[in-house]
Enzyme design. Structure first.
Site, PDB file in Angstrom:
ATOM      1  N   HIS A   1      14.317 -36.145 -14.917  1.00 38.09           N
ATOM      2  CA  HIS A   1      13.744 -36.642 -13.661  1.00 38.09           C
ATOM      3  C   HIS A   1      12.280 -36.218 -13.516  1.00 38.09           C
ATOM      4  O   HIS A   1      11.738 -36.228 -12.413  1.00 38.09           O
ATOM      5  CB  HIS A   1      14.575 -36.146 -12.479  1.00 38.09           C
TER       6      HIS A   1
ATOM      7  N   CYS B   1       0.848  -1.191   0.000  1.00 39.76           N
ATOM      8  CA  CYS B   1       0.000   0.000   0.000  1.00 39.76           C
ATOM      9  C   CYS B   1       0.887   1.245   0.000  1.00 39.76           C
ATOM     10  O   CYS B   1       2.014   1.206   0.459  1.00 39.76           O
ATOM     11  CB  CYS B   1      -0.942   0.119   1.200  1.00 39.76           C
TER      12      CYS B   1
ATOM     13  N   GLU C   1      15.068 -17.108 -13.490  1.00 44.63           N
ATOM     14  CA  GLU C   1      14.701 -15.691 -13.637  1.00 44.63           C
ATOM     15  C   GLU C   1      13.941 -15.458 -14.951  1.00 44.63           C
ATOM     16  O   GLU C   1      12.970 -14.709 -14.990  1.00 44.63           O
ATOM     17  CB  GLU C   1      15.976 -14.829 -13.554  1.00 44.63           C
TER      18      GLU C   1
ATOM     19  N   LYS D   1      10.195 -13.941 -15.058  1.00 41.29           N
ATOM     20  CA  LYS D   1       9.849 -12.724 -15.810  1.00 41.29           C
ATOM     21  C   LYS D   1       8.653 -12.999 -16.700  1.00 41.29           C
ATOM     22  O   LYS D   1       7.726 -12.210 -16.766  1.00 41.29           O
ATOM     23  CB  LYS D   1      11.013 -12.239 -16.690  1.00 41.29           C
TER      24      LYS D   1
END
Ligand code: F6R
Length: 599
Positions: free
Chosen positions: A495, A2, A472, A476
Site C-alpha cells: 500500500h 535535566c 521496535e 532502535k
C-alpha cells in the site's frame, strides 16, 4: 528532563556534585554547571556540552566549599550554550537555582519582572524562578521560594541557594526529586544513581512538597505550609549494578543482562503451575482496557493489546500517552488504564494517567523504577524488577515489559476462573534461557552490521505479535545509528512502502513460525522480486525461508505470543553494532535523553 544534584555536609562538595552529574547525564547533556557557597560567596562554573567539559575546568579543583548545587541540561527553552546553562541567578547574584521542568507562564512572568526592573540574561524559562525568589526574599529563602512557586504554572524540580543561608531549599511539581540522608551530610538529586555511592537512604518528594535541607537535618512541608512526615526508603541497588561491568556501553551490558533481568521479572510469580501476582484489582468489573505509553514502551503496549485480547478476551485499546491526554477520550469507571513506563517519570504518560483517574478509571502501572512518580499515582501495579536501565535506548525494559504483560494476562485469565495450560507455564519459565540462546548470534550479527553499516535506509517488517517488534527494531536502529528506518506490518508494504524497495534497501523480516508464516513468505517474495536485500529472522532449522532470504539469523522457537521477547534480541544487537561500528556514542544518542519529564 535535566538532572539536578545538591550537597550539604562536611566534605568538599565539587567532586561529589561532578560525580553525581555524571550519573545523571542520561537525563540530558547539552550543558552543565555547578554553584557552591564559599565564604558567603556563590562561585559558579558552567560549560556547554557534556559533564566531562565541566569536569575538565581547572577551577573546579580550587572549590573547597561543603555546600553546592549542580545541573546537567536538556534544552527546552533557549539553545544549548553557556549563557543558558544552569545555575541561574537573580539580578544581584545572591540567589542561585537549578531547575528541571518547564515554566509554562514564563513569558507573562518575565514581562512582569522586567517591568519591576529585573534584567533577564538567558533565554531560559528557568531564570525567571531566581528573579521571582529575589522579588519575595526577606531574609528567608524558604518563604521566598514558596511565594515564587505560588506564581508558577508548569513543572519544576528545583534547588535553590542564597549566599547568606547555610541550607538548600528544594521543591517539586511534576519533575522527580529525592533527598539522600547521610551521616552529617544530605543530598538532593533527580534520581538515585547520582547519590547511591554516598547513601542508600532516600526520601521521595511528592508533587507540591518543599524541603529545607541542612547538613544534619531536613524539614519537609507542603507548598501550602503544613509539615509532612516522610518515610526513609532503603535502596537495594548496588553501585556495581549501575556501572558498566566491562561492557563498552551500558546498552550492550543491558542487552546481555536480559536473561537475568527477565528471571527477576518472573521471580516468585510462578508457583505450582499458576501465576501469582498481588494486583489489587477486581477484573470482573472491567469492560475495557486502555494501555498508554510512549516510545519503546508504546511498542510493548501494542503487543499487550494482542496478548490481552487473545488470552483474556477483554477489549483492549492502545494510545500514545501524548495523544490520549489531549483528545478528550471517553473513559469511565468500567475501564482499566494500564500505563507502561521504564522510568515511571515520563510526563505524557503521567498526564494520561491523571486524566484517566479523573474520569474514574482504575489504573495499573507496569514500571521499572521503584518509587517513581507513576508508581505512586496508580491504584495498583507490577514492577519489572529489571534493574536500572542507563543506556538511553531501551532494551531490557522492553522485554521485561512484554513479560509483565504476559504475566498480567495469564493472571487475569486465572481470575476469570480459567486454568492455564501447564505447557504455557513451562514455556514461560523457559524464556530467559531462550534469550541466552538468541544472544549467541552476536558474532554473526557483528558481521551483518559491518555489511550494512553504510546503508541509508532500512525497512523492518513483521506480522501479528511481531509487527510491534518491527517497529521496535526500526526505532532502535534510527535512534542510535541515525540511519533512517521504518517498521511496518508486512502486508502493508504493497500500500505504499514497496515503492522504496530497490537493490540498496535492506529489509529485515521477522519471520519466526506463526499461523501467518505462509503469508510472510509471500511478502518476502514481493520484496525479492524488486531486488530488495532480505535479512530474515527465523526459527532454527527453517529451510523454506533460507531459500529466499539473503541472510538469516536463527532464534529459538517459542509460542507465537511469547516470540516478541526472543525476536527483538537480534534486532537490538544489530542496531547496537551498526552504531558502534559507525563510532557513535551508543549510550548518549544526539538530541535524546533517557527520562522525558517534559511534554
Ligand atoms: C527508546 C526509548 C524511549 C522510551 C520512551 C518512554 O529506546 O527508550 O522511546 O521508551 O521515552 O520512556 P518510559 O518507558 O521511561 O516511559
Amino acid at each position: 528532563m535535566c538532572g539536578i544534584i545538591g550537597y550539604i555536609g562536611q566534605r568538599k562538595t565539587a567532586p561529589i556534585l561532578i560525580n553525581g552529574l555524571a550519573k545523571l547525564e542520561y537525563r540530558g547533556y547539552d550543558s552543565a554547571g555547578i554553584c557552591v557557597l564559599e565564604d558567603q560567596e556563590l562561585k559558579t562554573i558552567k560549560k556547554k556540552g557534556m559533564i566531562a567539559e565541566l569536569a575538565k575546568d581547572k577551577n573546579i579543583n580550587n572549590l573547597s566549599a561543603v555546600l553546592g548545587i549542580a545541573h546537567t541540561r536538556w534544552a527546552t527553552h533557549g539553545e544549548p550554550n553557556e549563557r543558558n546553562a544552569h545555575p541561574h541567578f537573580d539580578c544581584d547574584g545572591n540567589i542561585a537555582i537549578v531547575h528541571n521542568g518547564i515554566i509554562e507562564n514564563h513569558q507573562a512572568l518575565k514581562k512582569l519582572l522586567e517591568k519591576h526592573g529585573h534584567k533577564i540574561k538567558s533565554d531560559t524559562d528557568s531564570e525567571i524562578i531566581a528573579h521571582l525568589i529575589e522579588k519575595f526574599y526577606k531574609d528567608d529563602l524558604e518563604e521566598a521560594v514558596i511565594q515564587a512557586l505560588n506564581l508558577i504554572e508548569g513543572a519544576f524540580g528545583l534547588a535553590a541557594l542564597h549566599k547568606n543561608e547555610n541550607r538548600i531549599v528544594v521543591a517539586r511539581r511534576g519533575s522527580p526529586l529525592i533527598i539522600g540522608v547521610g551521616d552529617g551530610e544530605m543530598f538532593v538529586a533527580s534520581d538515585i544513581p547520582a547519590i547511591l555511592e554516598y547513601t542508600k537512604r532516600v526520601i521521595y518528594l511528592n508533587d507540591d512538597e518543599l524541603a529545607v535541607i541542612e547538613k544534619d537535618k531536613y524539614q519537609i512541608k507542603k507548598l501550602t505550609g503544613e509539615n509532612v512526615d516522610k518515610e526513609i526508603h532503603e535502596i537495594k541497588w548496588t553501585v556495581d549494578q549501575i556501572a558498566k561491568q566491562g561492557y563498552k556501553y551500558f546498552m550492550l551490558k543491558e542487552i546481555f543482562e536480559q536473561p537475568e533481568a527477565l528471571l527477576n521479572t518472573l521471580r516468585g510469580r510462578i508457583k505450582e503451575n499458576q501465576i501469582k501476582i498481588s494486583v489489587d484489582l477486581d477484573i470482573t468489573k472491567i469492560k475495557r482496557i486502555i494501555i498508554v505509553a510512549c516510545g519503546t514502551s508504546w511498542h510493548s503496549a501494542l503487543i499487550g493489546k494482542y496478548l490481552l485480547e487473545l488470552i483474556t478476551g477483554i477489549k483492549t485499546e492502545v494510545d500514545y500517552a501524548s495523544e490520549f491526554r489531549y483528545r478528550q477520550p471517553i473513559v469511565d469507571s468500567d475501564d482499566l488504564m494500564i500505563v507502561i513506563s521504564q522510568s515511571g517519570e515520563t510526563a505524557d504518560t503521567l498526564a494520561a494517567l491523571k486524566e484517566a483517574k479523573k474520569k474514574g478509571a482504575k489504573t495499573l502501572g507496569i514500571v521499572n523504577a521503584v518509587g517513581s512518580t507513576i508508581t505512586r499515582e496508580v491504584d495498583t501495579g507490577i514492577y519489572l524488577h529489571a534493574g536500572p536501565e542507563i543506556g538511553v535506548a531501551s532494551t531490557k525494559a522492553f522485554t521485561s515489559q512484554v513479560l509483565a504483560l504476559i504475566i498480567f494476562a495469564l493472571n487475569t485469565k486465572q481470575n476469570q476462573g480459567e486454568k492455564i495450560d501447564k505447557e504455557i507455564i513451562r514455556e514461560l519459565a523457559n524464556i530467559p534461557d531462550k534469550i541466552s540462546q538468541a544472544l549467541k548470534q552476536d558474532k554473526k550479527i557483528i558481521k551483518l552490521a559491518d555489511k550494512f553499516k553504510d546503508a541509508k535506509n532500512f525497512l523492518y517488517l513483521g506480522r501479528g505479535f511481531n509487527f510491534p517488534v518491527a517497529l521496535e527494531g526500526a526505532l532502535k536502529l534510527k535512534e542510535i545509528s541515525y540511519i533512517h528506518a521504518e517498521g511496518y506490518p508486512a502486508a502493508e508494504i504493497k500500500h505504499g512502502p514497496i515503492a522504496l524497495i530497490d537493490k540498496n534497501m535492506p529489509v529485515v523480516f521477522i519471520a519466526t513460525k506463526s499461523n501467518l508464516s505462509q503469508k510472510i513468505i509471500s511478502n518476502m517474495q514481493e520484496v525479492k522480486s524488486r531486488n530488495g536485500i532480505i535479512i530474515a529472522l527465523v526459527n532454527k532449522g527453517d529451510k523454506d525461508i533460507k531459500k529466499i532470504a539473503d541472510h538469516v539469523i536463527e532464534v529459538p522457537e517459542t509460542l507465537d505470543e511469547f516470540s516478541p521477547i526472543i525476536n527483538v534480541i537480534p534486532l537490538q544487537l544489530l542496531a547496537y553494532h551498526i552504531a558502534d561500528l559507525k563510532n557513535l556514542n551508543v549510550d548518549k544518542p544526539r538530541n535524546l535523553a533517557k527520562s522525558v519529564t517534559v511534554e
